[in-house]
Design an enzyme around this catalytic site. Structure first.
Site, short mmCIF file in Angstrom:
data_model
loop_
_atom_site.label_atom_id
_atom_site.label_comp_id
_atom_site.label_asym_id
_atom_site.label_seq_id
_atom_site.Cartn_x
_atom_site.Cartn_y
_atom_site.Cartn_z
N ILE A 16 -13.25 -32.78 127.07
CA ILE A 16 -13.24 -34.07 127.78
C ILE A 16 -14.53 -34.86 127.52
O ILE A 16 -14.47 -36.10 127.37
CB ILE A 16 -13.02 -33.87 129.30
N ALA A 17 -15.68 -34.18 127.41
CA ALA A 17 -16.94 -34.91 127.23
C ALA A 17 -16.97 -35.59 125.86
O ALA A 17 -17.23 -36.79 125.75
CB ALA A 17 -18.13 -33.97 127.39
N SER A 43 -12.55 -25.53 126.95
CA SER A 43 -12.36 -25.18 128.38
C SER A 43 -11.54 -26.26 129.06
O SER A 43 -10.73 -25.96 129.94
CB SER A 43 -13.72 -25.04 129.08
N GLY A 49 -7.44 -26.77 138.61
CA GLY A 49 -7.53 -27.41 139.93
C GLY A 49 -7.50 -28.91 139.86
O GLY A 49 -6.70 -29.57 140.55
N GLY A 50 -8.37 -29.53 139.04
CA GLY A 50 -8.34 -30.98 138.89
C GLY A 50 -9.71 -31.61 138.82
O GLY A 50 -10.70 -30.98 138.49
N GLU A 114 -10.29 -27.88 147.44
CA GLU A 114 -10.83 -26.63 146.87
C GLU A 114 -12.08 -26.24 147.63
O GLU A 114 -12.55 -26.99 148.51
CB GLU A 114 -11.14 -26.82 145.37
N HIS A 238 -16.47 -17.48 139.01
CA HIS A 238 -15.32 -17.91 139.82
C HIS A 238 -14.82 -16.69 140.57
O HIS A 238 -14.70 -15.61 140.00
CB HIS A 238 -14.22 -18.46 138.89
N ARG A 283 -18.02 -21.43 145.96
CA ARG A 283 -17.67 -20.34 145.04
C ARG A 283 -18.67 -19.20 144.96
O ARG A 283 -18.28 -18.04 144.91
CB ARG A 283 -17.62 -20.96 143.65
N HIS A 344 -17.72 -18.24 134.82
CA HIS A 344 -16.86 -19.43 134.76
C HIS A 344 -17.56 -20.67 134.23
O HIS A 344 -16.99 -21.43 133.47
CB HIS A 344 -16.33 -19.69 136.17
N GLU A 368 -20.27 -29.76 129.98
CA GLU A 368 -20.82 -28.48 130.46
C GLU A 368 -22.10 -28.06 129.74
O GLU A 368 -22.93 -27.36 130.31
CB GLU A 368 -19.75 -27.38 130.34
N ARG A 379 -22.08 -25.21 141.12
CA ARG A 379 -21.28 -26.44 141.04
C ARG A 379 -20.17 -26.46 142.07
O ARG A 379 -19.47 -25.47 142.28
CB ARG A 379 -20.67 -26.55 139.63
N SER A 384 -16.87 -30.66 137.54
CA SER A 384 -17.27 -30.56 136.14
C SER A 384 -16.59 -31.62 135.28
O SER A 384 -17.24 -32.31 134.49
CB SER A 384 -16.93 -29.17 135.60
P1 FAD Z 1 -15.14 -28.05 126.44
O1 FAD Z 1 -13.93 -28.63 127.06
O2 FAD Z 1 -15.32 -26.59 126.52
O3 FAD Z 1 -15.16 -28.51 124.92
C1 FAD Z 1 -16.15 -28.00 124.05
C2 FAD Z 1 -15.76 -28.39 122.65
O4 FAD Z 1 -16.81 -28.08 121.76
C3 FAD Z 1 -14.55 -27.65 122.13
O5 FAD Z 1 -13.77 -28.57 121.39
C4 FAD Z 1 -15.13 -26.59 121.21
O6 FAD Z 1 -14.28 -26.15 120.20
C5 FAD Z 1 -16.29 -27.37 120.63
N1 FAD Z 1 -17.37 -26.56 120.06
C6 FAD Z 1 -18.04 -25.51 120.60
N2 FAD Z 1 -18.98 -25.06 119.75
C7 FAD Z 1 -18.91 -25.85 118.65
C8 FAD Z 1 -19.61 -25.90 117.42
N3 FAD Z 1 -20.58 -25.03 117.12
N4 FAD Z 1 -19.26 -26.83 116.51
C9 FAD Z 1 -18.27 -27.72 116.76
N5 FAD Z 1 -17.57 -27.72 117.90
C10 FAD Z 1 -17.89 -26.80 118.85
N6 FAD Z 1 -13.61 -28.02 135.98
C11 FAD Z 1 -13.15 -28.95 136.86
O7 FAD Z 1 -13.83 -29.92 137.14
N7 FAD Z 1 -11.90 -28.81 137.39
C12 FAD Z 1 -11.08 -27.76 137.11
O8 FAD Z 1 -9.96 -27.69 137.59
C13 FAD Z 1 -11.56 -26.76 136.21
N8 FAD Z 1 -10.81 -25.67 135.92
C14 FAD Z 1 -11.26 -24.78 134.97
C15 FAD Z 1 -10.43 -23.72 134.59
C16 FAD Z 1 -10.84 -22.86 133.58
C17 FAD Z 1 -9.96 -21.69 133.20
C18 FAD Z 1 -12.08 -23.07 132.93
C19 FAD Z 1 -12.52 -22.17 131.82
C20 FAD Z 1 -12.91 -24.11 133.32
C21 FAD Z 1 -12.51 -24.97 134.35
N9 FAD Z 1 -13.31 -26.03 134.75
C22 FAD Z 1 -12.84 -26.96 135.65
C23 FAD Z 1 -14.55 -26.33 134.04
C24 FAD Z 1 -14.25 -27.44 133.03
O9 FAD Z 1 -12.97 -27.27 132.50
C25 FAD Z 1 -15.26 -27.45 131.89
O10 FAD Z 1 -16.56 -27.36 132.40
C26 FAD Z 1 -15.12 -28.77 131.13
O11 FAD Z 1 -13.79 -28.91 130.68
C27 FAD Z 1 -16.09 -28.76 129.96
O12 FAD Z 1 -15.77 -29.86 129.14
P2 FAD Z 1 -16.64 -30.10 127.84
O13 FAD Z 1 -16.04 -31.24 127.13
O14 FAD Z 1 -18.06 -30.14 128.21
O15 FAD Z 1 -16.46 -28.73 127.01
C1 SIN Z 2 -10.09 -23.95 139.74
O1 SIN Z 2 -9.02 -24.52 139.55
O2 SIN Z 2 -10.29 -23.09 140.61
C2 SIN Z 2 -11.24 -24.30 138.86
C3 SIN Z 2 -11.84 -25.52 139.35
C4 SIN Z 2 -13.22 -25.73 138.80
O3 SIN Z 2 -13.73 -24.96 138.00
O4 SIN Z 2 -13.84 -26.71 139.23
#
Ligand code: FAD
Ligand code: SIN
Length: 482
Positions: A16-17, A43, A49-50, A114, A238, A283, A344, A368, A379, A384
Site C-alpha cells: 500500500i505504501a 503484507s 481487520g481494516g 479492534e 499479534h 495487543r 506481526h 511499515e 501500534r 498501519s
Molecule cells: P508491504 O505491504 O509488506 O509491501 C512491501 C513491498 O516491498 C512488497 O511488495 C515486497 O515484495 C517489497 N519488497 C520487500 N523487499 C524488497 C526488496 N529488497 N526489493 C524490492 N521489493 C521489496 N494493518 C492494518 O492497518 N490493518 C489490518 O487489518 C492489518 N492486518 C494485517 C494482517 C496480516 C496477516 C499482516 C501480516 C499484517 C497486517 N497489518 C494490518 C499490517 C499491514 O498490513 C502492513 O503493515 C502494511 O500492509 C505494510 O504495507 P507496506 O506497503 O509498508 O509493506
Molecule cells: C487484525 O486484523 O487483527 C490485524 C489488524 C492490524 O494488524 O492492525
C-alpha cells in the site's frame, strides 16, 4: 556487468505504501516500482481487520488520538499522531477514488472494532481488506501511463553520493542497485528521488503472520547506506495467530474479538486479562497475558471462543477465516479456535520526519519500513494501513522540490560497519535463516531478558558474517541477497 537505467522517481516495494505513493508521484515525473516477487506479494495483501479512520458521526479526532497514544504506551510522537488521525479520512477517500470497495451496511460504511479502540472506526472489506486494497491500487498503477512496475526485481543496496561531488557534502541517494531476476543481471537504477516501501521484518522470527517478503531488506539497505534507524526494539506480537503457527501463521483478526469473541484457557475459563477492555485490550497486553498463561500452565495455545457472535454474522463478516479454519478441520461456528501470539509488525524502522524524509537527501521511506513515531512502543490496531497512506501522500508532495537536484558519483557505499564475529563454516541460506528466526524468537521475543539478549547478539553476529559470506559468493542469486 551492471546495466544502467534512469527514472525520475524510484519506488522499492508494491504494498500500500509504494503503490499509493507511486500514483501520486506520477503527477510530477516518470516512476518505476521494483518489487522482489510477484506484484501482490506483500503484507498489505494479507491485511484482514481494516483501516482505522474517524468516519462515524459519533467518533472524534481526539478519541482516535487518545486511543493511539494509550496503545503506544506513552512513547508515540504526539504531533505525528495528530497528523495521522486528522488526515486519515481524506486518505481513505483517496483509496475509494482509486477503486477500493469497503463493506457497507444499508449504504453506510460498515465500521468494525479492534483492540484498544474505544469505538467502531475500522473500515474493512469483509476480512479481505488488504487483498481489496492491493487489487484496486495495482489496477490503478497498471492503467497509469507514467508508472512501470518490475516484478522479481530485488533491491540490494542504495546508491549514495553527494550533491556537489565533494566528499564533505551531505550524502544524497541517487537510486538503488537491483537484481533483475528475469534477466539475471544487476541494474543500477538511477533516480532523483527514491522511496523505500519494503515493509516489515516478521520473517526474522520463528513464528510470524508476515509473508516471506518481510525480511527487513529496506531497513538493512538504509542502515548500510548510513541512514538513521529508530525504535526497532518495538516489535509487535499479534495475540491470535492460528495454532499450530507455521513459518507464516494464519492470522485470526482482532476484529473477531471486536465482534464479541473472548479468550479462554484450555479448561474453558475466561483468560484473566488485567485491563478494563479484557480480551479487547491493546495487543501487547493481550499477547503478554497469553504468553504467561502458556508458560505457567504448559499449554501449547489458548482458545478463542466465538460463541457470543451469531452464526450468520460469522459467515458474513469473516468468510476468509471461516474457510481457512474449516480447511484445517475447525468449524469456528461450533468450536473455539486454538491461538498463539506471533511476530506481526515492526513499530520502528528507517527514521523519517513528517514528510517521509530519511536522514539521507533524496531518500524517503513510508509504510511499515518507516519510523514516523506514530506507533510508539505498540501500534494501535488498523493504524498501519492508515499510516502508510497518510505518510506516502506527504512524501509524494515533496517530489517536485527534489526533481532538479543532481547526485554525483552515486554508488553502493563501501563497508558499513565491519562484522567482527567469526562465521561458522559451511552453512546454507536456509540454515542461516532458520538460525536467525529461532534465536530471535527465543531471545528477542515477547518477553526478553538482558543476559539472553547478550548471548543472542553474539550468535546473531556469527550468522550475519555467514550470510554476508554467502551473499558475496552468490551476488546473482536472489535467495542469497534477500
Ligand atoms: P508491504 O505491504 O509488506 O509491501 C512491501 C513491498 O516491498 C512488497 O511488495 C515486497 O515484495 C517489497 N519488497 C520487500 N523487499 C524488497 C526488496 N529488497 N526489493 C524490492 N521489493 C521489496 N494493518 C492494518 O492497518 N490493518 C489490518 O487489518 C492489518 N492486518 C494485517 C494482517 C496480516 C496477516 C499482516 C501480516 C499484517 C497486517 N497489518 C494490518 C499490517 C499491514 O498490513 C502492513 O503493515 C502494511 O500492509 C505494510 O504495507 P507496506 O506497503 O509498508 O509493506
Ligand atoms: C487484525 O486484523 O487483527 C490485524 C489488524 C492490524 O494488524 O492492525
Amino acid at each position: 556487468m551492471t546495466r544502467e537505467q534512469s527514472v525520475d522517481v524510484l519506488v522499492l516495494g508494491s504494498g500500500i505504501a509504494g503503490l499509493s505513493y507511486a500514483l501520486k508521484a506520477a503527477a510530477y515525473g516518470s516512476v518505476a516500482i521494483v518489487t522482489k516477487k510477484e506484484r501482490a506479494a506483500s503484507s498489505t495483501n494479507y491485511a484482514q481487520g481494516g483501516i482505522a479512520a474517524v468516519i462515524a458521526p459519533d467518533d472524534d479526532t481526539a478519541l482516535h488520538v487518545r486511543d493511539t497514544l494509550v496503545a503506544g504506551a506513552g512513547l508515540c510522537h504526539t504531533t505525528a499522531v495528530l497528523e495521522l488521525v486528522q488526515e486519515g479520512p481524506a486518505r481513505v477517500m483517496d483509496l475509494i477514488e482509486w477503486g477500493v470497495r469497503f463493506s457497507r451496511d444499508a449504504g453506510d460504511f460498515s465500521l468494525g472494532r479492534e483492540g484498544g479502540h474505544s469505538t467502531r472506526r475500522i473500515l474493512h472489506a469483509g476480512d479481505f481488506t488488504g487483498k481489496e486494497i492491493e487489487r484496486a491500487l495495482l489496477q490503478a498503477v497498471a492503467e497509469h501511463p507514467r508508472i512501470e512496475l518490475y516484478e522479481d526485481t530485488v533491491a540490494i543496496d542504495l546508491l549514495v553520493g553527494t550533491v556537489g561531488g565533494d566528499t564533505n557534502d551531505a550524502s544524497r541517494c541517487g537510486g538503488a542497485l537491483v537484481l533483475d531476476h528475469h534477466a539475471g543481471e544487476l541494474v543500477a537504477f538511477r533516480a532523483s528521488v527514491t522511496l523505500i516501501a519494503t515493509g516489515g521484518i516478521g520473517q526474522a522470527f520463528r513464528h510470524t503472520t508476515n509473508p516471506d517478503i518481510a525480511t527487513g531488506d529496506g531497513i538493512a539497505m538504509a542502515y548500510r547506506a548510513g541512514a538513521s534507524i529508530a525504535n526497532l526494539e518495538f516489535v509487535q506480537f499479534h495475540p491470535t495467530a492460528l495454532y499450530p503457527a507455521e513459518q507464516r501463521a494464519f492470522l485470526i483478526s482482532e476484529a473477531v474479538r471486536g465482534e464479541g469473541a473472548v479468550l479462554r484457557t484450555l479448561d474453558g475459563a475466561l483468560l484473566p486479562i488485567d485491563h478494563p477492555l479484557g480480551s479487547l485490550a491493546p495487543r501487547d497486553i493481550v499477547a503478554r497475558h497469553i504468553d504467561r498463561y502458556m508458560k505457567d500452565s504448559g499449554s501449547p495455545h489458548a482458545l478463542l471462543d466465538l460463541s457470543p457472535i451469531p452464526t450468520a454474522e460469522i459467515e458474513s463478516r469473516f468468510p476468509g477465516i471461516l474457510a481457512e479454519c474449516l480447511a484445517r478441520g475447525i468449524d469456528i461456528r461450533k468450536e473455539p479456535i486454538p491461538v498463539v501470539p506471533a511476530a506481526h509488525y515492526a513499530c520502528g524502522g528507517v527514521l523519517t520526519d513528517a514528510e517521509g524524509r530519511t536522514t539521507i537527501g533524496g531518500l524517503y521511506a513510508a509504510g511499515e519500513v518507516a519510523c514516523t513515531g506514530v506507533h510508539g512502543a505498540n501500534r494501535l490496531a488498523s493504524n498501519s494501513l492508515l499510516e502508510a497512506v497518510v505518510y506516502s501522500h506527504r512524501a509524494s508532495e515533496q517530489v517536485p522540490s527534489e526533481l532538479g537536484i543532481r547526485c554525483h558519483d552515486a554508488r553502493v557505499r563501501p563497508g558499513g560497519d565491519s562484522v567482527a564475529a567469526v562465521a561458522p563454516a559451511g552453512m546454507t541460506v536456509t540454515e542461516v535463516r532458520a538460525g536467525i528466526r529461532d534465536r530471535m524468537w527465543e531471545s528477542a521475543g515477547i518477553v526478553r531478558r538482558s543476559s539472553e539478549m547478550r548471548d543472542a547478539a553474539i550468535e546473531l553476529g556469527e550468522l550475519r558474517s555467514m550470510s554476508e559470506a554467502i551473499r558475496a559468493a552468490n551476488p546473482l542469486d536472489p535467495e542469497a541477497v534477500e
